[in-house]
Design a protein around this motif. Structure first.
Motif, PDB file in Angstrom:
ATOM      1  N   MET A   1       0.832  -1.198   0.000  1.00  0.00           N
ATOM      2  CA  MET A   1       0.000   0.000   0.000  1.00  0.00           C
ATOM      3  C   MET A   1       0.870   1.252   0.000  1.00  0.00           C
ATOM      4  O   MET A   1       0.530   2.255  -0.621  1.00  0.00           O
ATOM      5  CB  MET A   1      -0.941  -0.011   1.207  1.00  0.00           C
ATOM      6  CG  MET A   1      -2.035  -1.054   1.056  1.00  0.00           C
ATOM      7  SD  MET A   1      -3.483  -0.705   2.047  1.00  0.00           S
ATOM      8  CE  MET A   1      -2.914  -1.296   3.618  1.00  0.00           C
TER       9      MET A   1
ATOM     10  N   ASP B   1      10.789   4.130   5.400  1.00  0.00           N
ATOM     11  CA  ASP B   1      10.539   2.702   5.613  1.00  0.00           C
ATOM     12  C   ASP B   1      11.788   2.105   6.250  1.00  0.00           C
ATOM     13  O   ASP B   1      12.820   2.782   6.345  1.00  0.00           O
ATOM     14  CB  ASP B   1      10.231   2.026   4.262  1.00  0.00           C
ATOM     15  CG  ASP B   1       9.448   0.719   4.391  1.00  0.00           C
ATOM     16  OD1 ASP B   1       9.955  -0.218   5.043  1.00  0.00           O
ATOM     17  OD2 ASP B   1       8.337   0.627   3.851  1.00  0.00           O
TER      18      ASP B   1
ATOM     19  N   ALA C   1       8.904   3.716  12.095  1.00  0.00           N
ATOM     20  CA  ALA C   1       7.729   4.523  12.447  1.00  0.00           C
ATOM     21  C   ALA C   1       7.644   4.789  13.951  1.00  0.00           C
ATOM     22  O   ALA C   1       7.042   5.774  14.378  1.00  0.00           O
ATOM     23  CB  ALA C   1       6.462   3.826  11.969  1.00  0.00           C
TER      24      ALA C   1
ATOM     25  N   HIS D   1       2.503   1.558   7.466  1.00  0.00           N
ATOM     26  CA  HIS D   1       3.550   0.586   7.767  1.00  0.00           C
ATOM     27  C   HIS D   1       2.957  -0.724   8.293  1.00  0.00           C
ATOM     28  O   HIS D   1       1.868  -0.744   8.854  1.00  0.00           O
ATOM     29  CB  HIS D   1       4.578   1.170   8.747  1.00  0.00           C
ATOM     30  CG  HIS D   1       4.137   1.236  10.173  1.00  0.00           C
ATOM     31  ND1 HIS D   1       3.582   2.382  10.712  1.00  0.00           N
ATOM     32  CD2 HIS D   1       4.166   0.332  11.181  1.00  0.00           C
ATOM     33  CE1 HIS D   1       3.305   2.169  11.988  1.00  0.00           C
ATOM     34  NE2 HIS D   1       3.633   0.937  12.296  1.00  0.00           N
TER      35      HIS D   1
HETATM   36  N1  LIG Z   1      -2.905  -5.404   2.308  1.00  0.00           N
HETATM   37  C1  LIG Z   1      -4.118  -5.459   2.843  1.00  0.00           C
HETATM   38  O1  LIG Z   1      -5.092  -5.956   2.254  1.00  0.00           O
HETATM   39  C2  LIG Z   1      -4.383  -4.857   4.210  1.00  0.00           C
HETATM   40  C3  LIG Z   1      -5.670  -4.847   4.711  1.00  0.00           C
HETATM   41  C4  LIG Z   1      -5.910  -4.246   5.944  1.00  0.00           C
HETATM   42  C5  LIG Z   1      -4.865  -3.702   6.658  1.00  0.00           C
HETATM   43  N2  LIG Z   1      -3.610  -3.748   6.176  1.00  0.00           N
HETATM   44  C6  LIG Z   1      -2.547  -3.149   6.944  1.00  0.00           C
HETATM   45  O2  LIG Z   1      -1.994  -2.072   6.197  1.00  0.00           O
HETATM   46  C7  LIG Z   1      -0.596  -2.001   6.428  1.00  0.00           C
HETATM   47  C8  LIG Z   1       0.174  -2.100   5.123  1.00  0.00           C
HETATM   48  O3  LIG Z   1      -0.169  -3.292   4.431  1.00  0.00           O
HETATM   49  P1  LIG Z   1       0.678  -3.791   3.182  1.00  0.00           P
HETATM   50  O4  LIG Z   1      -0.070  -4.903   2.560  1.00  0.00           O
HETATM   51  O5  LIG Z   1       1.069  -2.617   2.341  1.00  0.00           O
HETATM   52  O6  LIG Z   1       1.978  -4.373   3.938  1.00  0.00           O
HETATM   53  P2  LIG Z   1       3.444  -4.641   3.369  1.00  0.00           P
HETATM   54  O7  LIG Z   1       4.004  -5.705   4.263  1.00  0.00           O
HETATM   55  O8  LIG Z   1       3.435  -4.868   1.892  1.00  0.00           O
HETATM   56  O9  LIG Z   1       4.210  -3.279   3.624  1.00  0.00           O
HETATM   57  C9  LIG Z   1       4.462  -2.832   4.913  1.00  0.00           C
HETATM   58  C10 LIG Z   1       5.684  -1.940   4.871  1.00  0.00           C
HETATM   59  O10 LIG Z   1       5.887  -1.442   6.188  1.00  0.00           O
HETATM   60  C11 LIG Z   1       7.273  -1.458   6.433  1.00  0.00           C
HETATM   61  N3  LIG Z   1       7.509  -1.446   7.881  1.00  0.00           N
HETATM   62  C12 LIG Z   1       7.382  -2.467   8.754  1.00  0.00           C
HETATM   63  N4  LIG Z   1       7.671  -2.070  10.001  1.00  0.00           N
HETATM   64  C13 LIG Z   1       7.995  -0.750   9.902  1.00  0.00           C
HETATM   65  C14 LIG Z   1       8.375   0.233  10.843  1.00  0.00           C
HETATM   66  N5  LIG Z   1       8.477  -0.065  12.142  1.00  0.00           N
HETATM   67  N6  LIG Z   1       8.647   1.475  10.403  1.00  0.00           N
HETATM   68  C15 LIG Z   1       8.539   1.791   9.094  1.00  0.00           C
HETATM   69  N7  LIG Z   1       8.159   0.900   8.151  1.00  0.00           N
HETATM   70  C16 LIG Z   1       7.898  -0.347   8.558  1.00  0.00           C
HETATM   71  C17 LIG Z   1       7.774  -2.708   5.752  1.00  0.00           C
HETATM   72  O11 LIG Z   1       9.176  -2.642   5.533  1.00  0.00           O
HETATM   73  C18 LIG Z   1       6.963  -2.673   4.457  1.00  0.00           C
HETATM   74  O12 LIG Z   1       7.628  -1.943   3.441  1.00  0.00           O
HETATM   75  C19 LIG Z   1      -0.272  -3.111   7.404  1.00  0.00           C
HETATM   76  O13 LIG Z   1      -0.291  -2.542   8.700  1.00  0.00           O
HETATM   77  C20 LIG Z   1      -1.400  -4.080   7.220  1.00  0.00           C
HETATM   78  O14 LIG Z   1      -1.610  -4.841   8.388  1.00  0.00           O
HETATM   79  C21 LIG Z   1      -3.344  -4.294   4.961  1.00  0.00           C
END
Ligand SMILES: NC(=O)c1ccc[n+]([C@@H]2O[C@H](COP(=O)([O-])OP(=O)(O)OC[C@H]3O[C@@H](n4cnc5c(N)ncnc54)[C@H](O)[C@@H]3O)[C@@H](O)[C@H]2O)c1
Length: 153
Positions: free
Chosen positions: A1, A20, A42, A68
């Motif tokens: 996202m 990130d 973060a 994140h």
């Molecule tokens: N993909 C979905 O359908 C979905 C649905 C609901 C909620 N979410 C939530 O949305 C968020 C993003 O989802 P996504 O699919 O893009 O995940 P993703 O795993 O593809 O990306 C997450 C990013 O966050 C970064 N990250 C992790 N810990 C971090 C920190 N402490 N500081 C900075 N960056 C950090 C990672 O390196 C990664 O680039 C997550 O919290 C996920 O739980 C996702």
């Protein structure tokens, strides 16, 4: 996202800073799009402030999007054997998904509100002096209200 958001904002003409902890992915996107990548956890005040400073070097911060990920530990309050769920995983999840998100929100909000910019830049676009807003009691951590402008940038 996060990557999709970066691509969308970049395509719309925004100057974008990626913050990130995934350096390889961040740097690849930096190279591809010509945006900036900053390693920032973060949950770290110093690292988020450094990322904000990087963005503000390009202009006033207008948008902050925090999507994140991180470790999330789920479980049952009581296991099938009656034992309680461990507290460490719960703490990690709260730290990653509540505290860290709030950390980014509060620091970005202060920057977007212009705490680091001269106030005159906002007031300058108003040709008539603004009417004083009604006096309201403010809590100790309320931000100082910005002067109203006829057409804000
Ligand atoms: N993909 C979905 O359908 C979905 C649905 C609901 C909620 N979410 C939530 O949305 C968020 C993003 O989802 P996504 O699919 O893009 O995940 P993703 O795993 O593809 O990306 C997450 C990013 O966050 C970064 N990250 C992790 N810990 C971090 C920190 N402490 N500081 C900075 N960056 C950090 C990672 O390196 C990664 O680039 C997550 O919290 C996920 O739980 C996702």
């Amino acid at each position: 996202m996060g990557e999709a958001t970066v691509r969308r904002l970049h395509a719309a003409g925004a100057r974008v800073v990626i913050a990130d902890v995934a350096d390889e992915k961040g740097k690849a996107l930096e190279q591809e799009l010509g945006v900036r990548y900053v390693h920032a956890d973060a949950g770290s005040e110093d690292e988020v402030l450094a990322a904000i400073a990087e963005a503000e070097a390009m202009g006033p911060l207008r948008i902050s999007v925090d999507v994140h990920g991180g470790p999330a530990v789920g479980g049952r309050l009581l296991g099938k054997d009656g034992s309680p769920m461990g507290i460490d995983g719960f703490r990690t999840t709260i730290e990653s998904y509540l505290i860290s998100f709030f950390n980014v929100m509060r620091l970005a909000a202060a920057a977007i509100a212009g705490r680091n910019r001269p106030r005159t830049a906002v007031a300058a676009s108003s040709s008539t002096p603004p009417r004083s807003p009604p006096t309201r009691a403010r809590s100790a951590n309320s931000p100082t209200p910005l002067p109203r402008a006829a057409s804000s940038p």
